[in-house]
Write an enzyme that holds these catalytic residues in place. Structure first.
Site, PDB file in Angstrom:
ATOM      1  N   SER A 135       0.826  -1.208   0.000  1.00 47.95           N
ATOM      2  CA  SER A 135       0.000   0.000   0.000  1.00 47.95           C
ATOM      3  C   SER A 135       0.858   1.256   0.000  1.00 47.95           C
ATOM      4  O   SER A 135       1.955   1.280   0.578  1.00 47.95           O
ATOM      5  CB  SER A 135      -0.902   0.003   1.245  1.00 47.95           C
ATOM      6  OG  SER A 135      -1.490   1.260   1.459  1.00 47.95           O
ATOM      7  N   TYR A 160      -2.368  -0.051  10.000  1.00 50.13           N
ATOM      8  CA  TYR A 160      -2.502  -0.644   8.664  1.00 50.13           C
ATOM      9  C   TYR A 160      -1.213  -0.484   7.870  1.00 50.13           C
ATOM     10  O   TYR A 160      -0.698  -1.445   7.280  1.00 50.13           O
ATOM     11  CB  TYR A 160      -3.667   0.004   7.924  1.00 50.13           C
ATOM     12  CG  TYR A 160      -3.757  -0.409   6.474  1.00 50.13           C
ATOM     13  CD1 TYR A 160      -4.047  -1.723   6.126  1.00 50.13           C
ATOM     14  CD2 TYR A 160      -3.551   0.509   5.448  1.00 50.13           C
ATOM     15  CE1 TYR A 160      -4.117  -2.116   4.800  1.00 50.13           C
ATOM     16  CE2 TYR A 160      -3.626   0.127   4.119  1.00 50.13           C
ATOM     17  CZ  TYR A 160      -3.902  -1.185   3.801  1.00 50.13           C
ATOM     18  OH  TYR A 160      -3.970  -1.581   2.482  1.00 50.13           O
TER      19      TYR A 160
END
Length: 329
Positions: A135, A160
């Protein structure tokens, strides 16, 4: 015929990747837990679309689905024992910056322990090709713009992001120990048909069409490198092909549009396409959110031949067309 395992197969990106694999003649084994992070009915519709594509292509015999949890080693063993596997596209994860702050233990369990279970299974079954979904969040509030794969990324600002950076490290370890050829792909704000309902473009569109206010965090100057789903899928497929090359292979690639759109510009584009004026619920900037994401995709262009080509407004038009065809949750 090569067979590829896709984790998170019924998700937004995963369902599109499955369709692309089928179109190129691969066998596909999908894995998805169909959990309640968002409505399982959404994933059911995504998978129905994959099955429809398989029937249209005459590829029903090349498609299988396991409703399994990647954290369960026994279930993963059943998947990989079911047929010879040539490669894995690992997309399954709990996603999202803000919810990861509320549920860090869950995010760590799924995103790290699940990835470890999968890597262990790859080693046991001698699967030597892996595409791992990372990501853009790993860059944190990087001061250097645009973001390059060589930038320092050891200061994530959300759980995350930390799990995605740690996932890249785990993949490198298994590459080093067992020769798994690996492409780690840092996705930049993917949007388009089947986008998760909790993501901004989907949420804003739904609320604007219903005449409801949209949550507008900060002053509107935060910027994102919005990347259309077709361009992302093209990058994933190119990365999978790259893992088939000769020699030891481990690389990290940015997959973005290499263009930034501010929050205010995104809302104006939605207003133009929808013909609806947005009602803004102004809220403070959120912890864990980065100020800007901006991909340097020169490495992906050079090595993979990646070439994103969907202008933002055109991508929004395609998304809205799809959205208008969907049942409302």
């Amino acid at each position: 015929m090569e067979t590829i395992v896709v984790t998170g197969a019924a998700g937004f990106i995963g369902s599109h990747v499955c369709e692309a694999l089928l179109a190129e003649g691969y066998g596909v084994i999908g894995i998805d837990h169909f959990n309640d992070f968002y409505s399982p009915a959404v994933k059911e519709r995504n998978w129905e679309a994959v099955e429809t594509t398989a029937k249209r292509l005459g590829a029903g015999g090349r498609l299988r689905l396991f409703r399994s949890d990647i954290r369960d080693a026994g279930e993963m063993e059943q998947v990989f024992a079911s047929a010879p596997v040539d490669g894995v596209i690992h997309l399954a994860a709990y996603a999202g910056v803000r919810p990861s702050i509320q549920q860090p233990l869950l995010y760590t369990d799924v995103n790290l322990n699940g990835t470890l279970v999968l890597l262990d299974i790859l080693q046991k079954h001698q699967v030597k090709r892996l595409v791992f979904a990372s990501s853009s969040s790993v860059y944190g509030n990087n001061k250097k713009i645009p973001f390059s794969e060589d930038d320092f990324v050891d200061k994530p600002i959300s759980p995350y992001a930390a799990t995605k950076k740690a996932g890249e490290l785990l993949c490198h370890t298994w590459h080093h120990l067992y020769g798994i050829k690996t492409a780690c792909l840092r996705f930049f704000t993917v949007y388009g048909p089947r986008q998760r309902p909790d993501l901004a473009i989907h949420k804003f569109t739904r609320r604007m069409l219903a005449g409801e206010p949209i949550p507008f965090y900060g002053d509107g100057t935060s910027r994102r490198d919005y990347t259309y789903i077709d361009d992302i899928v093209d990058g994933v497929m190119r990365a999978l092909a790259w893992t088939k090359g000769e020699g030891s292979r481990f690389e990290v690639f940015n997959l973005g549009e290499s263009n930034t759109i501010s929050l205010s510009e995104m809302v104006r584009t939605l207003e133009n396409v929808l013909g609806v004026r947005a009602k803004l619920e102004r809220l403070p900037a959120q912890s864990g959110d980065v100020n800007v994401t901006y991909a340097d995709v020169s490495k992906a262009r050079r090595v993979l031949g990646y070439c994103p080509s969907t202008p933002f407004e055109e991508g929004i038009r395609r998304f809205v067309k799809w959205m208008n065809e969907q049942p409302q949750e």
